[in-house]
Design an enzyme around this catalytic site. Structure first.
Site, PDB file in Angstrom:
ATOM      1  N   LYS A 102     -14.396 -15.023   3.172  1.00 27.39           N
ATOM      2  CA  LYS A 102     -14.540 -13.773   3.914  1.00 27.39           C
ATOM      3  C   LYS A 102     -15.057 -14.097   5.294  1.00 27.39           C
ATOM      4  CE  LYS A 102     -14.046  -9.288   3.117  1.00 27.39           C
ATOM      5  NZ  LYS A 102     -13.172  -8.641   2.124  1.00 27.39           N
TER       6      LYS A 102
HETATM    7  P1  NAD Z   1     -11.357   0.993   7.346  1.00 28.82           P
HETATM    8  O1  NAD Z   1     -12.116   0.471   8.487  1.00 28.82           O
HETATM    9  O2  NAD Z   1      -9.889   1.217   7.475  1.00 28.82           O
HETATM   10  O3  NAD Z   1     -12.000   2.387   6.864  1.00 28.82           O
HETATM   11  C1  NAD Z   1     -13.358   2.545   6.562  1.00 28.82           C
HETATM   12  C2  NAD Z   1     -13.649   4.019   6.331  1.00 28.82           C
HETATM   13  O4  NAD Z   1     -15.007   4.165   5.900  1.00 28.82           O
HETATM   14  C3  NAD Z   1     -13.504   4.876   7.596  1.00 28.82           C
HETATM   15  O5  NAD Z   1     -12.963   6.135   7.240  1.00 28.82           O
HETATM   16  C4  NAD Z   1     -14.952   5.041   8.051  1.00 28.82           C
HETATM   17  O6  NAD Z   1     -15.148   6.212   8.835  1.00 28.82           O
HETATM   18  C5  NAD Z   1     -15.657   5.144   6.701  1.00 28.82           C
HETATM   19  N1  NAD Z   1     -17.077   4.846   6.774  1.00 28.82           N
HETATM   20  C6  NAD Z   1     -17.704   3.875   7.487  1.00 28.82           C
HETATM   21  N2  NAD Z   1     -19.029   3.965   7.307  1.00 28.82           N
HETATM   22  C7  NAD Z   1     -19.241   4.984   6.461  1.00 28.82           C
HETATM   23  C8  NAD Z   1     -20.397   5.578   5.899  1.00 28.82           C
HETATM   24  N3  NAD Z   1     -21.620   5.128   6.204  1.00 28.82           N
HETATM   25  N4  NAD Z   1     -20.235   6.633   5.055  1.00 28.82           N
HETATM   26  C9  NAD Z   1     -18.998   7.089   4.760  1.00 28.82           C
HETATM   27  N5  NAD Z   1     -17.879   6.587   5.262  1.00 28.82           N
HETATM   28  C10 NAD Z   1     -17.990   5.552   6.095  1.00 28.82           C
HETATM   29  O7  NAD Z   1     -11.688   0.000   6.123  1.00 28.82           O
HETATM   30  P2  NAD Z   1     -10.806  -0.261   4.822  1.00 28.82           P
HETATM   31  O8  NAD Z   1      -9.899  -1.411   5.104  1.00 28.82           O
HETATM   32  O9  NAD Z   1     -10.251   1.033   4.304  1.00 28.82           O
HETATM   33  O10 NAD Z   1     -11.926  -0.829   3.826  1.00 28.82           O
HETATM   34  C11 NAD Z   1     -12.768   0.046   3.082  1.00 28.82           C
HETATM   35  C12 NAD Z   1     -13.404  -0.712   1.934  1.00 28.82           C
HETATM   36  O11 NAD Z   1     -12.372  -1.256   1.096  1.00 28.82           O
HETATM   37  C13 NAD Z   1     -14.260  -1.910   2.347  1.00 28.82           C
HETATM   38  O12 NAD Z   1     -15.341  -2.036   1.442  1.00 28.82           O
HETATM   39  C14 NAD Z   1     -13.316  -3.081   2.185  1.00 28.82           C
HETATM   40  O13 NAD Z   1     -14.013  -4.301   1.953  1.00 28.82           O
HETATM   41  C15 NAD Z   1     -12.545  -2.648   0.960  1.00 28.82           C
HETATM   42  N6  NAD Z   1     -11.239  -3.310   0.814  1.00 28.82           N
HETATM   43  C16 NAD Z   1     -10.290  -3.210   1.788  1.00 28.82           C
HETATM   44  C17 NAD Z   1      -9.064  -3.830   1.598  1.00 28.82           C
HETATM   45  C18 NAD Z   1      -7.930  -3.688   2.592  1.00 28.82           C
HETATM   46  O14 NAD Z   1      -6.829  -4.137   2.272  1.00 28.82           O
HETATM   47  N7  NAD Z   1      -8.139  -3.085   3.751  1.00 28.82           N
HETATM   48  C19 NAD Z   1      -8.820  -4.566   0.428  1.00 28.82           C
HETATM   49  C20 NAD Z   1      -9.804  -4.644  -0.546  1.00 28.82           C
HETATM   50  C21 NAD Z   1     -11.012  -3.993  -0.340  1.00 28.82           C
END
Ligand code: NAD
Length: 411
Positions: A102
């Site tokens: 990561k």
């Molecule tokens: P992103 O940046 O696209 O979206 C994040 C979202 O969370 C946004 O809507 C943001 O406004 C919201 N957010 C941020 N802080 C917040 C808070 N304090 N309270 C409520 N909402 C909040 O990120 P993503 O890619 O959708 O990733 C989200 C989660 O999923 C992370 O934990 C990431 O590790 C996990 N994840 C992502 C992927 C991927 O393919 N993108 C894969 C596996 C896991």
């Protein structure tokens, strides 16, 4: 507990089920390599911006290191370590030939212009360039990084090391990306909850959902679950949440967010806080934003029967214990959100073979991986006499990594 301690706490549950010899524990827990790099860039106003970036390579017994890259003000070495470790267990559980890694940069990207963000990304790629590569370590998107950021990494790396689409995944479809990658994590979450519900005689289209986070994962999950007939009753983003017990019109909400950049104020829904969102009544609560949001303090008030961990590490150890004691089924991150890395793997396979699969092919293969991982978890839960899904998932993953480690030897 810090995020890394939480991850190791869950890992220990897997070790316990496997009755793992103590000498393996440190070997399997300890990251192989940790990079901390200074990123000095020229800002648009001529000043110098100074940022710190990390890449933690946790384990590569089963394949090249693999994992996302996060841009967030709270990124630190402990969080990156935790997330890198989770990737090792996730890739093993879902059955793709990778290890775990990561990366992250401690930065609030909303404060940077697109040009500054590009310079920061290119500098980071330069700094870690000799430690990544299609057969070494393959970054991907995570919070606040996207297909554009992956394109810059691809370009910067290729300038020095030759044309290398396989060095990152989550690229745009127009630049060696895979069809279906954008939706993959949300779609994988859909398969994870569908299988979990149907194993208990329940149906997705009779269930209600509350989703924290409306970024890549949360918004795709909302859209897909809505299309599948599920009722999305509340969602939130960093600014706050909205709720309507009758169900939100998700396609209209997507259009609203595209214009306003936030979910708050959506017509026909009540504005709520992120704290209220977590206790909103529903069948399935879906944390899809940050880690450590379900804690000893709020887990007792959660008003759901299932928690689907779309985010990485959303439960603290105590939060998880409270959910278990209340009989709330927690579908662990290393299974629930594994759709992203699975389709990243498909993208890398297509890149290395210079071919393109159809979206239907991608989605079908993703479904096969998720369904078979779910079946393996259910079998392990039976074999171990009724443990949690998380403990079973960790035990399966650890077993696979240990086997590869043993076969390769420490030489
Ligand atoms: P992103 O940046 O696209 O979206 C994040 C979202 O969370 C946004 O809507 C943001 O406004 C919201 N957010 C941020 N802080 C917040 C808070 N304090 N309270 C409520 N909402 C909040 O990120 P993503 O890619 O959708 O990733 C989200 C989660 O999923 C992370 O934990 C990431 O590790 C996990 N994840 C992502 C992927 C991927 O393919 N993108 C894969 C596996 C896991």
């Amino acid at each position: 507990m810090t995020p890394y301690q939480t991850t190791n706490h869950f890992l220990e549950q897997g070790f316990a089920l496997l009755e793992m010899e103590p000498r393996y524990k440190a070997l399997l827990m300890t990251p192989s390599r940790e990079l901390r790099v200074e990123l000095a860039i020229e800002m648009d106003d001529g000043s110098i911006g100074n940022y710190i970036g990390y890449r933690v390579q946790h384990d590569n017994a089963r394949g090249p290191y693999k994992g996302g890259l996060r841009y967030h003000p709270e990124v630190d070495i402990d969080e990156v370590r935790a997330l890198a470790s989770l990737m090792t267990w996730k890739t093993a559980l879902i059955g793709v030939p990778y290890g775990g890694a990561k990366g992250g940069i401690q930065v609030d990207p909303s404060q940077l212009s697109p040009r500054e963000l590009e310079r920061l990304t290119r500098r980071f790629t330069e700094q870690i360039g000799e430690f990544i590569g299609p057969a070494i370590d393959i970054p991907a998107p995570d919070m606040n990084t996207n297909a554009q950021v992956m394109s810059w990494i691809f370009d910067q790396y290729s300038r020095r090391y030759g044309y290398s689409p396989g060095v990152v995944t989550g690229k745009p479809v127009g630049l060696h990306g895979s069809l279906g990658r954008d939706a993959a994590t949300g779609r994988g979450c859909l398969f994870a909850i569908r299988e979990t519900l149907s194993a208990r005689g329940e149906q997705l289209n009779k269930a209600s959902f509350v989703i924290q986070g409306f970024g890549n994962v949360g918004s795709w999950f909302a859209r897909l679950v809505h299309e599948a007939g599920g009722r999305v009753v509340a969602v939130s983003d960093v600014h706050g949440g909205i709720a309507n017990p009758e169900g939100l019109d998700v396609p209209a909400l997507m259009r609203y967010v595209a214009e306003t950049k936030r979910v708050g104020g959506f017509p026909g829904a009540k504005d709520i806080s992120n704290a209220e969102l977590l206790t909103t009544p529903c069948d399935v609560l879906v944390p899809a934003a940050l880690g450590h949001v379900i804690t000893a303090e709020n887990a007792g008030q959660i008003n759901a029967r299932y928690v689907l961990e779309a985010a990485n590490g959303p439960c603290t150890a105590q939060g998880d214990a409270v959910l278990n004691s209340r009989g709330i089924v927690c579908i662990p991150d290393i299974f629930a959100n594994a759709g992203g890395v699975t389709v990243s793997y498909f993208e890398w396979v297509q890149n290395t073979q210079n071919l393109r699969w159809t979206e239907a092919e991608v989605n079908q293969r993703l479904e096969e991986h998720m369904v078979s991982a779910h079946a393996a978890i259910v079998k392990a839960m039976e074999d171990y006499g009724g443990c949690s899904m998380r403990a079973a998932a960790f035990a399966l993953a650890v077993q696979r990594v240990k086997e590869a480690t043993d076969l390769r030897g420490l030489g």
